[in-house]
Enzyme design. Structure first.
Site, PDB file in Angstrom:
ATOM      1  N   GLU A 204       0.804  -1.233   0.000  1.00  0.00           N
ATOM      2  CA  GLU A 204       0.000   0.000   0.000  1.00  0.00           C
ATOM      3  C   GLU A 204       0.830   1.273   0.000  1.00  0.00           C
ATOM      4  O   GLU A 204       0.499   2.249  -0.678  1.00  0.00           O
ATOM      5  CB  GLU A 204      -0.957   0.003   1.191  1.00  0.00           C
ATOM      6  CG  GLU A 204      -2.130  -0.961   1.052  1.00  0.00           C
ATOM      7  CD  GLU A 204      -1.749  -2.408   1.266  1.00  0.00           C
ATOM      8  OE1 GLU A 204      -0.647  -2.675   1.794  1.00  0.00           O
ATOM      9  OE2 GLU A 204      -2.560  -3.285   0.910  1.00  0.00           O
TER      10      GLU A 204
ATOM     11  N   HIS B 162     -12.055  -4.434   9.076  1.00  0.00           N
ATOM     12  CA  HIS B 162     -12.543  -4.227   7.701  1.00  0.00           C
ATOM     13  C   HIS B 162     -13.846  -3.450   7.651  1.00  0.00           C
ATOM     14  O   HIS B 162     -14.561  -3.520   6.647  1.00  0.00           O
ATOM     15  CB  HIS B 162     -12.766  -5.585   7.023  1.00  0.00           C
ATOM     16  CG  HIS B 162     -11.549  -6.159   6.385  1.00  0.00           C
ATOM     17  ND1 HIS B 162     -10.381  -6.354   7.074  1.00  0.00           N
ATOM     18  CD2 HIS B 162     -11.301  -6.582   5.122  1.00  0.00           C
ATOM     19  CE1 HIS B 162      -9.483  -6.885   6.259  1.00  0.00           C
ATOM     20  NE2 HIS B 162     -10.011  -7.026   5.077  1.00  0.00           N
TER      21      HIS B 162
END
Ligand SMILES: Cc1ncc(C[n+]2csc(CCOP(=O)(O)OP(=O)(O)O)c2C)c(N)n1
Ligand SMILES: Cc1ncc(C[n+]2csc(CCOP(=O)(O)OP(=O)(O)O)c2C)c(N)n1
Ligand SMILES: [Mg+2]
Ligand SMILES: [Mg+2]
Lengths: 327, 336, 327, 336
Positions: free
Chosen positions: C60, C129
């Site tokens: 990322e 999440h």
């Protein structure tokens, strides 16, 4: 009582906790041989040795992970981020892991870890080295967030943070390390989540923390000369937030000025403003006034930096205006 | 080290390990297989929610590694950890109940498939962040060394996780400080839809750790005995204070990345090639061939395991949901 | 006008911009061969090829850096974070670099990059999440933050974001990808920084964005049946914030309910509450009411998750109470 | 590749490079040295604020690398980048003015010592985040390749930055996608007070990139010609599309980490050993020895450079501070 610096108070807290609890250790960049980038860990390598005062490579994410893992295994790590600006590289460990372990595990694994970091503006350190992110940490359930303003609070709160069973973000403003104050030699703690009325007043409540609390005290003195009685509420802990102390003060003074050095949007000032409206709307004679850093990256030039950072004068003026009904 | 293949070494191991232990390992592999098949079925019936990543095909890895550990060793799993936590000895009922989101689950229903924890077994999760468990494993290793303990921390992760910065920082520190961490890379060739060759500049993942000066080995992840063998060596290394060890287990997941993934990015042929090397069938043949187990034993295991799995579903169905007040508990350990 | 899903609208926006500007490309995990984890980039690899629809390793921080560097070199990258939860690993690039390059370089280097990411709660995805971090991005000067609620806004705002010369954080709620709405086939844009009054009303202002705007519309319908006229102000862009639209509405209705799915502390709701008090204090008949997600990590269990996430009923009840003078 | 040392190779280069260019490189090294000494002085006089990291001792690295680049190539610097941006050709007056925080500075006084930018020279900063420029360099490399250009992006970073996750992710992607990025590791043996041996499990930093299958070389960072030579090879590699290249330049900073650091963590002897290998003296000897420069040339350079540095200070002192309204400009490029 001995008068020592904020930095020495932190050093005392660390030493006292490490002496009485072998599970406490400190790890981070330059904390050992270099004695700490801001010298908070001065002399600790000599006293506790390299097993408990641990220098690391420049690997912020791993440093945070070392803290989380060691805490899960039952130790009480104090990790030092050289400055809060670099903690951006460690947020996955802090927010996705440290803050959630207890909850995700249904209560099995708590994370008794402290992340210490210098925060705030320095002396012309530029855009990447002059930030405050307390509002980010405050945003996250599972974390506790502490920002002491005085040497006394610094020592007492750091000791509480180290003994706390949860992850604590402990932020030390870079420009107050050398401020002095009375600090007991002996063991004492300041509980997390309890604000301190640093000065009693009746006309306006100045809600503040960290370096802004020092400016607030100065501003309050000046205001007194003009017959304005300001109450200074030093939050000390932002999460858990001492809402009662804040509301009690505002219900008494009917006016609130909330102060942060940080950027305004979605900052602690906004949270306080909303909280006060929700809890003391009918008591307010004026809208809560926010004092924040200017909403721009920190410029390097001395004159611009001065304009970007809020201080005593801003608090002083805001209080005068709000009491005069000009806000 | 190269992949262990020699016949003799294999027979040696077969004989060295007591029958009871063979039976346990075999039973565990079959249990994980059936448990996962059932989990998939329950997911289709919406009894299980969220993301559900099955371990089918990789059973030999966790079973082989865990079989070489001591009860006081630590385990850091991934989000594909049903098999890992079962191999660590957790109660299948409590694991299935967690997938069902029931209060009887290993994480009281608050974690879910990707967040399984079992403190009694030193199973520390259960993270849904790829690579997120690597720095934590280094921290556990640090704590072991800090205390002068002899335990080891095993950390499972996939081929995809190798490309996260967390991998790099963690392996460097573990090597630099000689931490007792066994890094187990379950290389199942894919990170979601991305073949390892499209993600890693050097697809030979063992090469990826040369820069840390760390002991390492590649092993056939479909060969339980090979894994068991290298695990013993690796764990010995870690315990002896010589530092971390990296194992690359070449394996394969038969199913898609998660229950939501049809896995259209790979060919039926490829899947078939791997199924031919099925770790359970292979181990079964070895055990029968060496006369360690009989057909009866195999059938008994099959029956026992089916009962255990059925029971885990019944238990989960009958278990209550967490009480509403549980929403607010476990945010902090201290009273606030 | 064709009726398509939110997801298809995003896909259209991406394709149209990539067709008319060769400098636009998309990069991220699984955006190409896998067609996107949430299928937003479906079919784009086939149309634009692997040079412009680029799969990455799971890295990322590097993905964000690819965006920053490519933007500095004059391209117009759209980076996709598979979900905003993983952007925690990329924040140094986003906040310390993308947001500050223009300022630190004294105006020399702007960063025309878009970071797209699914955000918010899903269906039992658990604590790591199911998060929202818009308040973190809103906190940072130099960034723009966009959260469209409808397919029409999604397409128009994504096109504006891609053409914008500054870094834009574009957050797509995971649970509205399949919602449908009218979307013009042709080229159009929705300007950044302009709120949309999705429904006119006189009794209470519901200030909202993203998925909460859809709940607000439903709540407003129910309220109407009871003779309560609610105005729905969909912010669409959180930074720059359309303060005028918010204040104008509240000055008219004298009551405000601000809605976010995110955690409350230092969230967007706090910012809105403070902003409204500062700009419309004398117009308020009641304190601004905040509706936020419950202040806990997201639990997995279906029943607990349901309790943690705010929805139509919360908005409906809050509006009734505030109008009834119970707040 | 091993460190370039052969005499002949050196003479070859000495002759191959035109005198004018030798003179330029020599002048640039001296300029950086004097500029930095002056910056240190100005810092002590509080004319310069913030953190100030001097490049003294490392001059050969940036000068050698930059001398092999084309004007259209890109450069990503660190926070120790005064020397890097000067070597890239920026006006010393504008660089010094930036350190003074004046509006005539390369970043209009808004960046400071750690945030120098010069778009005309494709000098992209200037980041104060260790390792923060590596992912960005990969992005610039991506853009070059995307456009089918032949440029190269040079990225400078230190021995300490090698341990950041950003290093790992960036090198893997650069290698995987064959991006034209020249990674230049200025190994000055220390990251602040930490010796490379206490930070890197494998202190031989060239070994750290084996896992990316990337072309690499170690070079004596005190030897301008050696650096120039390897830079030519490396840049050729990058331009030809064969992917990134990693150079480890073994060098040394004579001063502390920053002006605030007394550098008590290293011995006087160690510093002396390195000073003996001073890159400027060494190059000077080579040039005189080969009759490429005369004593007069050396003296002229010395005089010229002193004037330039004096002038940069005068210019900076006389320049105005940024106007107050500049506080609010450059936050966004678009009108808001
Ligand atoms: C930091 C982060 N990035 C991306 C994801 C989304 N994601 C979940 S699993 C996965 C693939 C991981 O592949 P690998 O490491 O090989 O493990 P495997 O699934 O094959 O067991 C991705 C990209 C994530 N969960 N966390
Ligand atoms: C992410 C991050 N971590 C820590 C720091 C503090 N810091 C500034 S320079 C430095 C040492 C860097 O050493 P090296 O990479 O060798 O470069 P050198 O200073 O030797 O040129 C550190 C730790 C930082 N600026 N950024
Ligand atoms: Mg995989
Ligand atoms: Mg160095």
């Amino acid at each position: 009582m001995p008068v020592i610096t904020y930095r020495e108070a932190l050093n005392q807290a660390l030493r006292e906790e490490m002496r009485q609890d072998p599970d406490v250790f400190i790890v981070g960049e330059e904390v050992a041989e270099y004695q700490g980038a801001y010298k908070v860990t001065e002399g600790m390598l000599a006293e506790f040795g390299p097993q408990r005062v641990v220098d690391t490579p420049i690997s912020e994410e791993a440093i945070a992970g070392i803290g989380v893992g060691a805490a899960l295994a039952g130790l009480k790590p104090v990790i030092e981020m050289m400055t809060v600006n670099f903690s951006l590289l460690a947020l996955d460990q802090i927010v996705n892991h440290a803050a959630k372990y207890l909850y995700m595990s249904g209560g099995q694994y708590n994370v008794p870890m402290v992340m210490r970091a210098p925060t705030g503006v320095g002396l012309q350190l530029g855009a990447q080295h002059s930030q405050n992110f307390e509002s980010w940490f405050v945003h996250c359930p599972g974390l506790k967030v502490v920002l002491p303003a005085t040497p006394y609070d610094a020592k007492g709160l750091l000791k509480s943070s180290i003994r706390d069973p949860d992850p604590v973000i402990f932020l030390e403003h870079e420009l107050i390390y050398l401020t002095k104050g009375e600090v007991p030699d002996e063991d004492y703690v300041v509980p997390l989540g309890v604000a301190d009325i640093k000065r009693k007043g009746t006309d306006v409540s100045i809600i503040c923390y960290s370096r802004m609390a020092l400016f607030a005290m100065k501003a309050a003195e000046r205001l007194e000369e003009e017959g304005i009685s300001a109450e200074v509420v030093d939050l000390r802990t932002l999460r858990p937030l001492d809402v009662d102390a804040v509301l009690e003060s505002v219900r008494k003074t009917h006016r609130a000025v909330v102060c942060e050095e940080d950027w305004p949007m979605c900052g602690m000032g906004a949270e306080l403003s909303a909280t006060i409206m929700e809890g003391a709307f009918d008591y307010l004679d004026a809208p809560v006034k926010r004092i924040s850093g200017v909403d721009v990256p920190m410029p390097y030039a001395k004159n611009l930096e001065k304009l970007a950072v809020p201080g005593e004068e801003d608090i002083y003026q805001a209080c005068r205006q709000i009491v005069a009904g000009e806000i | 080290m190269a992949i262990t293949r020699s016949r003799t070494a294999e027979e040696e191991l077969l004989q060295k390990i007591p029958r009871e232990e063979h039976l346990q390992m075999y039973r565990m592999m079959v249990l994980i297989r059936r448990f996962e098949e059932m989990a998939g079925k329950m997911y289709m019936q919406a009894a299980i929610g969220g993301f559900c990543h099955l371990y089918i095909g990789q059973e030999a890895v966790a079973v082989g590694i865990q079989s070489a550990l001591r009860p006081d060793d630590y385990v850091m799993g991934t989000y594909r950890e049903h098999g890992q936590i079962l191999a660590a000895g957790s109660d299948p009922k409590a694991v299935m109940a967690e997938l069902f989101g029931k209060v009887t689950g290993v994480s009281r229903g608050k974690g879910g498939s990707m967040h399984l924890f079992d403190r009694e077994k030193n199973f520390m999760g259960g993270t849904a962040i790829v690579g997120g468990n690597l720095p934590i494993a280094a921290g556990v290793g640090f704590a072991i060394k800090y205390r002068g303990g002899e335990q080891v921390c095993v950390c499972y992760f996939g081929d995809g996780a190798v490309n996260e910065g967390a991998f790099h920082e963690s392996l460097n520190i573990a090597a630099l400080w000689k931490l007792p961490v066994l890094f187990v890379c379950e290389n199942n060739l894919y990170g979601m839809g991305t073949q390892v060759t499209r993600a890693s500049a050097v697809p030979d993942l063992e090469r990826r750790v040369v820069g840390y000066g760390i002991e390492s080995a590649q092993v056939d992840g479909m060969d339980l005995l090979a894994i068991r063998k290298i695990a013993e060596t690796a764990i010995q290394e870690c315990r002896s204070g010589r530092g971390p060890f990296f194992i690359e287990a070449k394996t394969y997941r038969y199913r898609g990345h998660s229950m939501a993934d049809p896995a259209t990015y790979r060919t039926k042929e490829e899947v078939e090639e791997w199924r031919v090397r099925d770790p359970i069938t292979r181990y079964e043949k070895q055990l029968l061939g060496a006369g360690i187990l009989t057909d009866d034993d195999i059938q008994n295991v099959s029956r026992e395991v089916d009962e255990i799995v059925e029971e885990s579903v019944r238990f989960s169905e009958e278990s209550p949901l967490p009480a509403p007040h549980e929403l607010y508990t476990d945010v902090y350990a201290a009273e606030i």
